[in-house]
Design a protein around this motif. Structure first.
Motif, PDB file in Angstrom:
ATOM      1  N   ASP A 245      15.298   3.747   0.501  1.00 44.16           N
ATOM      2  CA  ASP A 245      14.746   2.399   0.562  1.00 44.16           C
ATOM      3  C   ASP A 245      14.678   1.849  -0.846  1.00 44.16           C
ATOM      4  O   ASP A 245      14.691   2.592  -1.824  1.00 44.16           O
ATOM      5  CB  ASP A 245      13.358   2.405   1.207  1.00 44.16           C
ATOM      6  CG  ASP A 245      12.362   3.175   0.392  1.00 44.16           C
ATOM      7  OD1 ASP A 245      11.878   2.628  -0.605  1.00 44.16           O
ATOM      8  OD2 ASP A 245      12.054   4.335   0.754  1.00 44.16           O
ATOM      9  N   THR A 246      14.589   0.535  -0.963  1.00 36.06           N
ATOM     10  CA  THR A 246      14.755  -0.073  -2.285  1.00 36.06           C
ATOM     11  C   THR A 246      13.430  -0.461  -2.911  1.00 36.06           C
ATOM     12  O   THR A 246      13.399  -1.201  -3.874  1.00 36.06           O
ATOM     13  CB  THR A 246      15.597  -1.344  -2.142  1.00 36.06           C
ATOM     14  OG1 THR A 246      14.954  -2.171  -1.179  1.00 36.06           O
ATOM     15  CG2 THR A 246      16.980  -1.022  -1.662  1.00 36.06           C
ATOM     16  N   SER A 247      12.317   0.034  -2.337  1.00 38.80           N
ATOM     17  CA  SER A 247      11.038  -0.483  -2.857  1.00 38.80           C
ATOM     18  C   SER A 247      10.845  -0.089  -4.323  1.00 38.80           C
ATOM     19  O   SER A 247      10.324  -0.874  -5.104  1.00 38.80           O
ATOM     20  CB  SER A 247       9.884   0.041  -2.013  1.00 38.80           C
ATOM     21  OG  SER A 247       9.907   1.438  -2.001  1.00 38.80           O
ATOM     22  N   GLU A 248      11.280   1.101  -4.711  1.00 42.59           N
ATOM     23  CA  GLU A 248      11.053   1.491  -6.111  1.00 42.59           C
ATOM     24  C   GLU A 248      11.906   0.659  -7.050  1.00 42.59           C
ATOM     25  O   GLU A 248      11.494   0.324  -8.157  1.00 42.59           O
ATOM     26  CB  GLU A 248      11.357   2.975  -6.296  1.00 42.59           C
ATOM     27  CG  GLU A 248      10.221   3.828  -5.762  1.00 42.59           C
ATOM     28  CD  GLU A 248      10.491   5.312  -5.922  1.00 42.59           C
ATOM     29  OE1 GLU A 248      11.662   5.709  -5.800  1.00 42.59           O
ATOM     30  OE2 GLU A 248       9.547   6.054  -6.159  1.00 42.59           O
ATOM     31  N   LEU A 249      13.091   0.306  -6.585  1.00 49.36           N
ATOM     32  CA  LEU A 249      13.947  -0.546  -7.405  1.00 49.36           C
ATOM     33  C   LEU A 249      13.279  -1.915  -7.574  1.00 49.36           C
ATOM     34  O   LEU A 249      13.297  -2.499  -8.653  1.00 49.36           O
ATOM     35  CB  LEU A 249      15.304  -0.697  -6.696  1.00 49.36           C
ATOM     36  CG  LEU A 249      16.472  -1.011  -7.619  1.00 49.36           C
ATOM     37  CD1 LEU A 249      16.583   0.058  -8.689  1.00 49.36           C
ATOM     38  CD2 LEU A 249      17.760  -1.078  -6.833  1.00 49.36           C
ATOM     39  N   TRP A 250      12.679  -2.402  -6.498  1.00 53.84           N
ATOM     40  CA  TRP A 250      11.930  -3.659  -6.598  1.00 53.84           C
ATOM     41  C   TRP A 250      10.855  -3.552  -7.672  1.00 53.84           C
ATOM     42  O   TRP A 250      10.654  -4.468  -8.450  1.00 53.84           O
ATOM     43  CB  TRP A 250      11.270  -3.958  -5.257  1.00 53.84           C
ATOM     44  CG  TRP A 250      11.992  -4.931  -4.386  1.00 53.84           C
ATOM     45  CD1 TRP A 250      12.567  -4.672  -3.185  1.00 53.84           C
ATOM     46  CD2 TRP A 250      12.231  -6.317  -4.652  1.00 53.84           C
ATOM     47  NE1 TRP A 250      13.140  -5.803  -2.684  1.00 53.84           N
ATOM     48  CE2 TRP A 250      12.944  -6.841  -3.560  1.00 53.84           C
ATOM     49  CE3 TRP A 250      11.895  -7.168  -5.709  1.00 53.84           C
ATOM     50  CZ2 TRP A 250      13.339  -8.166  -3.479  1.00 53.84           C
ATOM     51  CZ3 TRP A 250      12.283  -8.489  -5.637  1.00 53.84           C
ATOM     52  CH2 TRP A 250      13.004  -8.983  -4.537  1.00 53.84           C
ATOM     53  N   GLN A 251      10.146  -2.418  -7.656  1.00 51.17           N
ATOM     54  CA  GLN A 251       9.053  -2.254  -8.625  1.00 51.17           C
ATOM     55  C   GLN A 251       9.590  -2.303 -10.049  1.00 51.17           C
ATOM     56  O   GLN A 251       9.011  -2.958 -10.915  1.00 51.17           O
ATOM     57  CB  GLN A 251       8.312  -0.927  -8.388  1.00 51.17           C
ATOM     58  CG  GLN A 251       7.665  -0.804  -7.036  1.00 51.17           C
ATOM     59  CD  GLN A 251       6.873  -2.030  -6.658  1.00 51.17           C
ATOM     60  OE1 GLN A 251       6.088  -2.540  -7.436  1.00 51.17           O
ATOM     61  NE2 GLN A 251       7.108  -2.524  -5.459  1.00 51.17           N
ATOM     62  N   ILE A 252      10.705  -1.599 -10.271  1.00 46.43           N
ATOM     63  CA  ILE A 252      11.264  -1.597 -11.635  1.00 46.43           C
ATOM     64  C   ILE A 252      11.657  -3.028 -12.007  1.00 46.43           C
ATOM     65  O   ILE A 252      11.411  -3.494 -13.118  1.00 46.43           O
ATOM     66  CB  ILE A 252      12.472  -0.649 -11.710  1.00 46.43           C
ATOM     67  CG1 ILE A 252      12.013   0.784 -11.452  1.00 46.43           C
ATOM     68  CG2 ILE A 252      13.157  -0.762 -13.062  1.00 46.43           C
ATOM     69  CD1 ILE A 252      13.113   1.802 -11.448  1.00 46.43           C
TER      70      ILE A 252
ATOM     71  N   GLU B  42      -4.875   1.962  -7.552  1.00 50.24           N
ATOM     72  CA  GLU B  42      -3.980   3.117  -7.579  1.00 50.24           C
ATOM     73  C   GLU B  42      -3.016   3.101  -6.401  1.00 50.24           C
ATOM     74  O   GLU B  42      -1.947   3.692  -6.478  1.00 50.24           O
ATOM     75  CB  GLU B  42      -4.800   4.407  -7.584  1.00 50.24           C
ATOM     76  CG  GLU B  42      -5.425   4.673  -8.941  1.00 50.24           C
ATOM     77  CD  GLU B  42      -6.524   5.706  -8.890  1.00 50.24           C
ATOM     78  OE1 GLU B  42      -6.718   6.311  -7.818  1.00 50.24           O
ATOM     79  OE2 GLU B  42      -7.190   5.904  -9.923  1.00 50.24           O
ATOM     80  N   THR B  43      -3.371   2.454  -5.277  1.00 52.80           N
ATOM     81  CA  THR B  43      -2.454   2.470  -4.136  1.00 52.80           C
ATOM     82  C   THR B  43      -1.513   1.273  -4.150  1.00 52.80           C
ATOM     83  O   THR B  43      -0.658   1.163  -3.286  1.00 52.80           O
ATOM     84  CB  THR B  43      -3.228   2.478  -2.811  1.00 52.80           C
ATOM     85  OG1 THR B  43      -4.107   1.365  -2.804  1.00 52.80           O
ATOM     86  CG2 THR B  43      -4.022   3.743  -2.658  1.00 52.80           C
ATOM     87  N   LEU B  44      -1.698   0.341  -5.100  1.00 49.35           N
ATOM     88  CA  LEU B  44      -0.717  -0.745  -5.205  1.00 49.35           C
ATOM     89  C   LEU B  44       0.550  -0.173  -5.826  1.00 49.35           C
ATOM     90  O   LEU B  44       0.487   0.672  -6.713  1.00 49.35           O
ATOM     91  CB  LEU B  44      -1.245  -1.847  -6.128  1.00 49.35           C
ATOM     92  CG  LEU B  44      -2.133  -2.925  -5.564  1.00 49.35           C
ATOM     93  CD1 LEU B  44      -2.478  -3.915  -6.666  1.00 49.35           C
ATOM     94  CD2 LEU B  44      -1.463  -3.653  -4.436  1.00 49.35           C
TER      95      LEU B  44
ATOM     96  N   ASN C  72       0.861  -1.180   0.000  1.00 47.85           N
ATOM     97  CA  ASN C  72       0.000   0.000   0.000  1.00 47.85           C
ATOM     98  C   ASN C  72       0.894   1.225   0.000  1.00 47.85           C
ATOM     99  O   ASN C  72       1.568   1.519   0.974  1.00 47.85           O
ATOM    100  CB  ASN C  72      -0.896  -0.010   1.239  1.00 47.85           C
ATOM    101  CG  ASN C  72      -1.913   1.098   1.197  1.00 47.85           C
ATOM    102  OD1 ASN C  72      -1.760   2.058   0.442  1.00 47.85           O
ATOM    103  ND2 ASN C  72      -2.937   0.982   2.007  1.00 47.85           N
ATOM    104  N   THR C  73       0.897   1.941  -1.117  1.00 50.69           N
ATOM    105  CA  THR C  73       1.850   3.050  -1.252  1.00 50.69           C
ATOM    106  C   THR C  73       1.557   4.170  -0.263  1.00 50.69           C
ATOM    107  O   THR C  73       2.382   5.047  -0.065  1.00 50.69           O
ATOM    108  CB  THR C  73       1.788   3.631  -2.672  1.00 50.69           C
ATOM    109  OG1 THR C  73       0.416   3.876  -2.979  1.00 50.69           O
ATOM    110  CG2 THR C  73       2.344   2.655  -3.668  1.00 50.69           C
ATOM    111  N   LEU C  74       0.382   4.143   0.346  1.00 50.08           N
ATOM    112  CA  LEU C  74       0.045   5.247   1.256  1.00 50.08           C
ATOM    113  C   LEU C  74       0.583   5.003   2.654  1.00 50.08           C
ATOM    114  O   LEU C  74       0.479   5.861   3.513  1.00 50.08           O
ATOM    115  CB  LEU C  74      -1.479   5.405   1.337  1.00 50.08           C
ATOM    116  CG  LEU C  74      -2.168   5.649   0.006  1.00 50.08           C
ATOM    117  CD1 LEU C  74      -3.658   5.724   0.193  1.00 50.08           C
ATOM    118  CD2 LEU C  74      -1.663   6.929  -0.620  1.00 50.08           C
TER     119      LEU C  74
END
Length: 1784
Positions: free
Chosen positions: A1647-1654, A785-787, A616-618
């Motif tokens: 944090d590495t969450s955005e890298l995970w997403q990519i 949208e929040t995923l 949950n991105t929020l």
């Protein structure tokens, strides 16, 4: 009684009601037992005391009860015990609580429907005695309940003579009959001895109840027990049926009998509450004993019944449930308010502003105002566990409570109230978490009890921990937390989490003051400024004993609950900064605390919550807080893998070193490691990534109800990527492992969550399955949208694929999720009741007041301007049809005319013009059909019929009432009737109209009565007259106003079309002498009313082939004129009406008229048609026909001139579309001159029409077929009308021939109009148009006089009407021109009837403003035959041949067929391309046709499917092969079809040729131009507001851009791509990726969450399932034409490689060998590890990979560890000891 729908009913009951209870099924009544009631003596049965009523119109039925007995068998009987009272009734679960006033015990029963076997037990006679006399006769109750209506119930009690009521009819019959006949008997009382719960105590009361219900006295029927009961005869109705009981109460539980029997301990308040762990309690308050008794109950495993536990009593004066937080607020006897959860005490509630009932605090402490005051109970046993432990909890154990009084001198609990004055008196009205306190002085206070937690993070954690702990411990933990949380001066939102952590860790045995990170928590000064307690400075050694001493001090006890938090922050003012070495020494955990054994379980569920929050991105902030707690626990539990996992997620938060609290090896044994605990940390990102790569993964653990997102993501990936359809349909999925404590839970959840695709909808592909499943579990666009964008990508991809061609039957939620609001809006409007749609024009009444109302202002111009956009034809029609303005009388004054003659001339000319004006309203009614929703508070505006004229040049008024010329009497009566109909037909069938409004419209002036009559008829035609009360109908008919009767009778019949409604039949029969019995009084019914009534009978019985009706109507066609002048005028219209009605009754039945063969219907009709001897009239009415008429000499032959038209049309309708050749040959036109002379030429038109309607399938739309209907003799000898010379021939009558010729052709044309009505068939149009032109030329031909201009005008009118029928609703220009030309002709032969025909044609052409068309169903054809009967009235009062009112029946043939696309975003009608597919028929194959909507659709039964075609709008398919209901409902609601514009497209209005969108396409193909794309031009190909403003703010260059130019270019091209690829929802993902890369370059990744997403995005595009989809649809998918992903990948690779070379390799080396890594490199190292999925060091084999000698060996080992090759290439140099990197 009131129902939820808002209806109310009144029902009378045969007894006085003591109480009413609403149940799940209906109402439950308790009968009040009156004092007069005779106590049940031996010969009588006691009466039931409880009754149920399931619906207000049902009878009441006695309640049955089923109770267990001493011997295990159960006993079923009526509830007859007077002592039993209901005190509580709950709907879910459906239980009843009763109180027995004799035994003073409460019992609980379950309430359900009666099972058939119980019904039989109660109703059946008992045959113990074996002889009928012994049987207690039944139905007494029934008889009594029913007899009350006769008004002879005795005064004192309705039930006094109860047992004397039995009907003897049953008692004498044989026993075998009794076993079958259900009847009421055996109403024995509930014997107390049979209740298992009562045990021995109850035997004392046995005698009172143990009555025999089978007494031996057979004479009991005649005994009358009460002096004032009347004779029993009135009750002995033999036909009384028994009353079958409906509800039953089933015994569940009875409270144990108390040792001291207290009188009147009835519960005054009962409620169901659940404690914090969801265990349910039934609580009842016994005020007399100041007790709240609580019984725990739960469902049995099979959910079949409830199991009750033991009773716990709580001392209470009053109580109320606080359901929001699962607690009960209890008012104790001494006035304290205490909160309980279940039976566990939480603490006292203190309310600021109310005096506390006990003198609590000493004077030294000012009392802070607090929402919840927890009374403290010091534990005398010395050691307090943890700083916040039991001190807050008021323990429910009684010994402790007593000891607290010894120890605590301040809390004087027994302080009395008297000195204080006001105190809390009762607790009432609990809602949610609010409750009202009633004070003793009468005032009331509303208070709010604080919730368990306010922040989402704490709520989730509390739920998770509660889920995993055993129930008792969970309750204790929650109670503690609640006391901490709601302590005086409770925390603010931010510090709530800190407070929670401290509370939780204390309960686990941590010493939070010694932990570095918890010590620094800031509570934001949330405390009131009270004296800060002095803290002991830690000595150098800092022994724990000092601390223990401090915590246990008395002083601390008093202060702690208020200043709970202050001593948690060691204040720096006192210089208590602790030296570092203090913390380097290890802290240990206290193993005796409450949660210590459960630490691993709590840690694991909190980890799962952490993984859930990652989705949950929020919740970003919350994750960071949670990580700190998890890391601490992971370190202490020595779970290296977990620590490493958190480090990779949040490198900056997780230092590699930190404080560790050692747990003694001995103590670890106390820890309970649950079965679900895994040493490898479950990671949701890792799981999804492995799925995408196609590697196997263990099931992912999840907490039901808490980790719902994780479950969703796991299952959707399994379904969509792995293609496993069973993953969502079976709950026991191999992808999820559900964490449970109690094994029995699992079955329950399984039933709820299993999902199957069978029922819902048509689903084909995986993408569709995924989307349908996701909405079924409640997933919405907002959740999507929040995923995080990487996780959401597979779901978005599925949505993208579904959006293209969704099925039309998907539910609303699915359409919303895939972004097709057009479909969802359609689905949601489809469920609404019919009412105003988007298109209903709301013209405010005041706007057009200045211009004269012509009755056409309410048309919907928005749609009409779309349908006829290229010209102003609508205004023209409006001008032709308006009758409210004076006409222009243009007469030239010749010199020889005197002024007086000139005035006469003008008035004569006006009279001519008025013939036309009076004919206009019928056409206007067609034009404005169903176009208006009236305001119920205003009368319907009826435009006035203006019959004056204006003469140029001076514009002087010309009036007919000047007396200069003779005006026919009553000239305007029918015209104003038509005017009223036209006004009434404006009302749409969907309008809300009631009886009162109809009456309210009744005019005040008598001269307007005709209009009102028309208005009534119109209301019948649009179905509203059914709402008119019968009383009002009667009122109108008794007035004797002829027009009103006609309008009303026709209206009512049309409204009840084909229903055979009896009341309407009676109403009509009064007006038809033939339907009255022969002896009845002759009513003087006006002739026209009789005609209307006959047609009405036809309408009401349409298509029913009702024998009696048909027989009467058949006779009425040839009704002879009677003596005394009756039936002598206008006989033709009556005979025609009878024929039409007969045709309607037998409509289309053809030769299979069941049961009418003896009537010889066709032969009789044939005789009426061709003449011959009158048959002897059989039947009831022969008396009337014996004496011949004194007026008309007919003899005994049939008068064909009267009977022929009706008989011909009746034949046509009976054999309609049957293609019956033999009947059709009767109707062939005669082919010899001799025979031709016998037939009126006009009748040839009807015969030809009838013949063609019977041979329906032979009609062909060409002139050759039309001519083929003309007999040879006529074709050879008929003159062509254009010749000058007349051929002379002595044996041929030229006049007859030419007249026959034109009428036959007109008849054939009319049949063509019927066959192709409403089809806009081009060949039919061309053929009819040719004939119309021909007739126009004949009229001006020199020898038109031979045929006669009247005949030619009639034929022309008929052809014009046929033309309009074919083009109905289409507004065709050529037909409009013909009508306009004929509108201008006013002289000569043009009479009222021809004007009527021409303007009807004009009206049909624009039927309903282009929204309606004609149907060709049988009933429509019947209605059109009545309306378009081809003999037109000669003047406005002429009803001789055909009743004018019938002209309006065309309404019954009109059906809405206009489909209007409405743009769902702007809510305005627009153009859209439709592709209509026709079913194949015998004339053509299955074909497709493209139409530009808004358009009239063909008849629905001809169609296979309708499709909204791209490329502008999203495609939409309506499949009619499954049934036309869906489309019909759309069309009936103004035909609104919602469509959605695709991204990058403009509507047809803005861009008719599609060039602007084409521009977009060309740019898309040559990607190089994307750079040159200017954001300003975006408005050219999208109208999405969000995209336009994005272009405005993010893509517009500003001055001195500098660095930012490159970002702008990027944004522009991204925006461009989203628009052209129709994926605007991907815009945020693009931007997030771009931002992530920029951060990585600057080494700012915290944090590495955005890298995970990519990484997930890249994995998705390389996944196998995606590649397969691409092969199927090469052009479709997200990111298709993008150069974006390769660039992203390349940039990340190069950034990380540069880092490696710049010294990162040292870090990697250190990490792999397990040494700590320092400082700034932490975050980059984490990025490297995540991106290249390097395994944690523990997974490397003991020798490590370092031992490898060659790259090949390394590759082989890496394969087993699933290290990707590209990661290996980067690691190889380090591992092989070769410093040169292998990747550059």
């Amino acid at each position: 009684m009131h129902s939820i729908e808002g209806k109310d009913y009144i029902a009378s009951l045969p007894f006085q009601v003591a109480n009413v209870w609403p149940t799940k099924y209906g109402l439950l009544f308790e009968r009040s037992s009156s004092s007069h009631e005779v106590p049940p003596g031996p010969p009588r049965e006691p009466l039931p005391t409880m009754f149920s009523m399931l619906h207000p119109l049902d009878e009441i039925t006695p309640l049955v009860c089923k109770s267990g007995s001493l011997f295990g068998s159960s006993r079923v009987q009526y509830v007859v015990d007077q002592a039993m009272k209901i005190v509580f009734l709950n709907i879910d679960p459906s239980i009843v609580m009763t109180y027995d006033a004799v035994h003073n015990v409460h019992s609980v029963w379950t309430l359900r429907r009666v099972k058939p076997e119980e019904e039989n037990v109660v109703l059946k006679f008992s045959d113990q005695g074996g002889t009928p006399q012994n049987v207690a006769s039944s139905s007494s109750l029934t008889a009594h309940l029913r007899s009350l209506s006769k008004g002879d119930s005795p005064v004192a009690s309705p039930f006094q003579n109860y047992s004397s009521i039995h009907s003897q009819s049953r008692s004498a019959s044989s026993p075998s009959l009794h076993s079958r006949s259900p009847s009421i008997s055996n109403m024995a009382a509930l014997s107390r001895a049979h209740s298992p719960a009562l045990g021995v105590h109850s035997f004392s009361g046995v005698q009172r109840f143990n009555l025999s219900s089978h007494n031996q006295s057979p004479k009991r029927h005649s005994i009358s027990h009460s002096p004032n009961s009347n004779s029993n005869g009135s009750f002995l109705a033999p036909e009384t049926e028994p009353i079958v009981p409906e509800l039953c109460i089933d015994h569940l539980w009875t409270e144990p009998i108390p040792s001291i029997r207290e009188k009147n301990s009835q519960a005054s308040k009962v409620f169901i509450t659940s404690d914090l762990c969801g265990q349910k309690f039934l609580c009842f308050l016994v005020e007399s004993q100041l007790q709240l008794r609580c019984v725990k109950f739960q469902e049995s495993n099979d959910k079949a019944q409830l199991i009750f536990g033991s009773v716990t009593t709580i001392h209470a004066k009053d109580a109320a449930p606080v359901e929001k937080i699962d607690t009960v607020l209890v008012l104790e006897g001494n006035g304290n308010l205490v909160l309980y959860t279940g039976v566990v005490r939480v603490g006292k509630v203190f309310i600021p502003g109310l005096p506390a009932p006990s003198l609590t605090m000493s004077n030294t402490m000012p009392r802070p105002s607090t929402p919840l005051d927890s009374a403290s109970t010091p534990k005398p046993l010395g050691k307090l566990l943890g700083s916040l432990d039991e001190a807050v909890l008021l323990s429910p154990v009684p010994e402790l409570r007593d000891s607290s009084k010894l120890h605590d001198s301040l809390y004087n609990e027994d302080c009395t109230f008297q000195q204080l004055g006001t105190y809390i008196h009762s607790v009432r009205d609990p809602v949610h978490n609010r409750v009202t306190l009633e004070l003793s002085n009468g005032s009331m206070v509303r208070i709010t009890i604080p919730e368990i937690a306010t922040s989402e993070l704490v709520q989730t954690c509390v739920h998770a921990i509660k889920f995993v702990l055993p129930k008792e411990i969970a309750v204790q933990m929650l109670v503690k937390w609640y006391n901490v949380h709601s302590a005086p001066g409770g925390p603010s939102y931010h510090s709530e989490w800190n407070l929670f952590v401290i509370c939780l860790m204390n309960m686990m045995g941590y010493n939070t003051d010694r932990l570095a990170w918890t010590r620094n928590f800031d509570f934001e000064g949330s405390l009131s400024p009270v004296i800060a307690p002095k803290k002991a400075r830690p000595s150098e050694t800092g022994s724990d004993d000092d601390w223990e001493y401090l915590v246990n001090s008395d002083y601390h006890q008093n202060v702690e609950s208020h200043l709970l938090n202050r001593f948690l922050c060691l204040s720096s003012l006192e210089g208590s900064r602790v030296k570092d070495e203090d913390f380097s020494q290890n802290l240990s955990l206290d193993s005796s605390t409450l949660l210590f054994p459960h630490i691993p379980a709590i840690f694991f569920v909190l980890h799962l919550v952490y993984e859930e929050l990652k989705l949950n991105t929020l919740m970003g902030e919350g994750i960071c807080s949670l990580v700190e707690l998890l890391v601490q626990l992971a370190r202490d539990l020595q779970l290296g893998p977990y620590v490493d996992h958190y480090y990779r997620d949040y490198p900056m938060l997780v230092n590699t070193t930190g404080q560790v609290c050692t747990i003694d090896q001995g103590q670890t044994g106390f820890m309970h490691h649950p079965s679900f605990f895994t040493s490898e940390p479950p990671s949701i990102y890792q799981w999804v990534s492995s799925c995408l790569k196609g590697e196997g993964m263990p099931p992912y653990p999840y907490l039901p109800g808490i980790c719902e997102r994780s479950r969703l993501v796991v299952l959707s990936v399994a379904l969509y990527i792995l293609g496993d359809e069973s993953s969502v349909s079976e709950e026991a999925s191999q992808y999820l492992s559900k964490i449970t404590l109690a094994p029995q839970k699992s079955q329950v959840d399984q039933e709820e969550n299993s999902f199957s695709f069978r029922h819902a909808t048509s689903v084909s592909s995986l993408a569709e399955k995924l989307v349908v499943w996701m909405t079924s579990v409640g997933f919405t666009q907002r959740d999507l949208e929040t995923l995080p964008f990487g996780v959401a990508l597979p779901i978005r991809d599925a949505i993208y694929h579904c959006r293209e061609q969704p099925a039309s039957d998907w539910p609303e939620a699915v359409c919303l999720l895939i972004g097709r609001q057009d479909l969802s809006k359609q689905a949601c409007e489809g469920n609404l009741p019919r009412g105003k749609s988007v298109l209903s024009s709301d013209v405010p009444s005041g706007t057009e007041a200045e211009e004269e109302d012509d009755g056409m202002n309410d048309m919907n111009h928005e749609v009409m301007s779309l349908v006829w956009s290229e010209d102003l034809r609508v205004q023209d029609v409006r001008r032709l049809l308006q009758s409210a303005h004076p006409v222009r009388v243009n007469v030239v004054q010749y010199p020889e005319l005197s002024d007086h003659e000139f005035i006469e001339e003008k008035e004569n000319r006006l009279l001519q013009l008025c013939q036309r004006t009076m004919a206009l309203p019928v056409g206007r009614g067609m034009f404005t059909l169903f176009s208006y929703h009236p305001v119920p508070t205003e009368p319907l505006p009826i435009p006035k019929l203006n019959l004056t004229g204006r003469a140029p040049p001076r514009n002087t008024t010309v009036d007919l009432n000047s007396g200069n010329i003779d005006v026919p009497p009553n000239m305007t009566s029918w015209a104003s009737f038509h005017n009223g109909v036209a006004a009434g037909l404006k009302i749409a069938p969907a309008s809300q109209i009631d009886s009162a409004w109809i009456v309210y419209n009744k005019p005040k002036h008598a001269e307007l009565a005709n209009e009102y009559a028309g208005f009534l008829m119109a209301l019948g035609l649009n179905g509203h007259l059914t709402k008119l009360a019968t009383l009002n109908i009667h009122d109108y008919l008794t007035k004797g106003h002829e027009m009103t009767s006609i309008g009303l009778l026709l209206g009512v019949s049309a409204a009840k079309l084909g229903t055979m409604d009896m009341s309407i039949t009676r109403l009509l029969s009064i007006h038809i002498p033939a339907l009255l019995p022969p002896t009845s009084t002759e009513l003087d019914v006006p002739h026209n009313v009789q005609v209307a009534a006959v047609v009405g009978i036809g309408l009401v019985y349409q298509g029913t082939a009702h024998r009696h009706t048909a027989e009467v109507l058949l006779a009425e066609i040839g009704r002879p004129p009677g003596p005394e002048m009756e039936y002598c005028t206008d006989r033709e219209s009556y005979s025609l009406a009878a024929g039409l009605a007969l045709g309607m009754v037998c409509l289309g039945h053809g030769s299979n008229l069941i049961g009418m063969s003896d009537l010889n219907v066709p032969e009789q009709l044939y005789q009426y048609m061709v003449g011959g001897h009158r048959r002897f009239q059989a039947g009831v009415h022969r008396e009337k026909h014996k004496s011949p008429s004194y007026q008309i000499k007919e003899g005994d032959t049939i008068n064909v001139d009267v009977t022929c038209p009706g008989a011909t049309l009746a034949l046509a309708m009976i054999y309609l579309k049957t293609n019956n050749r033999s009947i059709a040959d009767w109707l062939r036109a005669p082919d010899t001159m001799y025979l031709l002379d016998f037939v009126k030429p006009e009748f040839l038109l009807l015969r030809t029409l009838a013949r063609c309607l019977i041979l329906w399938d032979d009609i062909l739309p060409n002139s050759k077929w039309v001519d083929s209907n003309v007999p040879q003799i006529i074709r050879e000898n008929s003159i062509s009308l254009s010749e000058i010379e007349l051929p002379c021939s002595e044996d041929l009558n030229l006049e007859t021939l030419s007249q026959a010729h034109v009428y036959i052709i007109a008849g054939a044309c009319l049949s063509l109009g019927f066959r192709f009505a409403g089809s806009e068939n081009l060949s039919a149009f061309n053929c009819l148009h040719k004939f119309a032109k021909d007739f126009m030329t004949y009229l001006s031909a020199p020898n038109a006089s031979v045929t006669g201009p009247y005949n030619l005008e009639t034929c022309l009118s008929v052809v014009l009407l046929s033309l309009s029928m074919v083009m109905a609703g289409s507004g065709n220009l050529k037909v409009l021109q013909l009508c306009r030309f004929l509108h201008m002709k006013t002289g000569g032969e043009m009479n009222y009837g021809f004007h009527l025909a021409h303007h009807m044609a004009l009206g049909l052409l624009f039927l309903g403003g282009g929204r309606y068309s004609l149907s060709t169903s049988n009933s429509s054809i019947a209605a059109l035959l009545c309306a378009l009967y081809p003999h037109f009235p000669a003047h406005s009062t002429d009803n001789r041949y055909h009743l004018q009112a019938l002209r309006h029946l065309y309404v019954l043939a009109a059906e809405p067929r206009l489909l209007v696309p409405v743009d769902v975003d702007t809510n305005t009608p627009c153009y859209a391309l439709l592709e209509v597919t026709y079913k194949g028929t015998q004339w053509y194959e299955q074909t497709k046709e493209e139409l530009m909507a808004p358009t009239l659709l063909p008849e629905l039964h001809l169609l296979k499917q309708i499709k909204v075609k791209g490329p502008r709008y999203w495609e939409l398919l309506i499949d009619l092969s499954k049934g036309t209901q869906h489309l019909k409902s759309i069309l009936s609601k103004d035909g609104v079809l919602y469509v959605k514009l695709r991204a990058g497209q403009l509507s047809y209005k803005e861009d008719p040729m599609g060039w602007q969108s084409l521009l977009a396409q060309t740019v898309a193909n040559r990607n190089s131009e994307a750079r040159a794309f200017k954001p300003e031009t975006i408005s050219a190909f999208t109208s999405d507001a969000a995209l336009l403003s994005f272009a405005e703010y993010f893509c517009k260059p500003t001055v001195n851009m500098g660095q930012k130019q490159e970002i702008l270019d990027l944004f522009s091209s991204v925006l461009y791509e989203c628009v052209t690829q129709e994926t605007p929802e991907m815009l945020p993902a693009y931007i997030a990726m771009d931002q992530a890369i920029r951060r990585l370059r600057k080494k700012e990744m915290s944090d590495t969450s955005e890298l995970w997403q990519i990484k997930l995005v890249l994995d998705f595009f390389s996944s196998r399932s995606h590649q397969e989809r691409l092969q199927n649809h090469p052009k479709r998918g997200l990111f298709m034409h993008s150069e974006f992903l390769p660039v992203v990948k390349c940039t990340i690779d190069s950034t990380l490689d540069q880092w490696l070379q710049a010294g990162g390799d040292v870090c990697v080396q250190a990490y792999l060998s397990g040494q700590p890594v320092e400082g700034p490199e932490l975050s980059m190292l984490a990025c490297f590890l995540v991106y290249h999925s390097v395994p944690a060091p523990r997974h490397l084999p003991p020798a490590g990979l370092e031992g490898s000698t060659s790259f090949a060996e390394l590759l082989f080992r890496a394969k087993q560890l699933k290290i990707p090759v590209r990661a290996l290439l980067r690691l190889a140099p380090l591992l092989l000891g070769n410093p040169q990197p292998m990747v550059m």
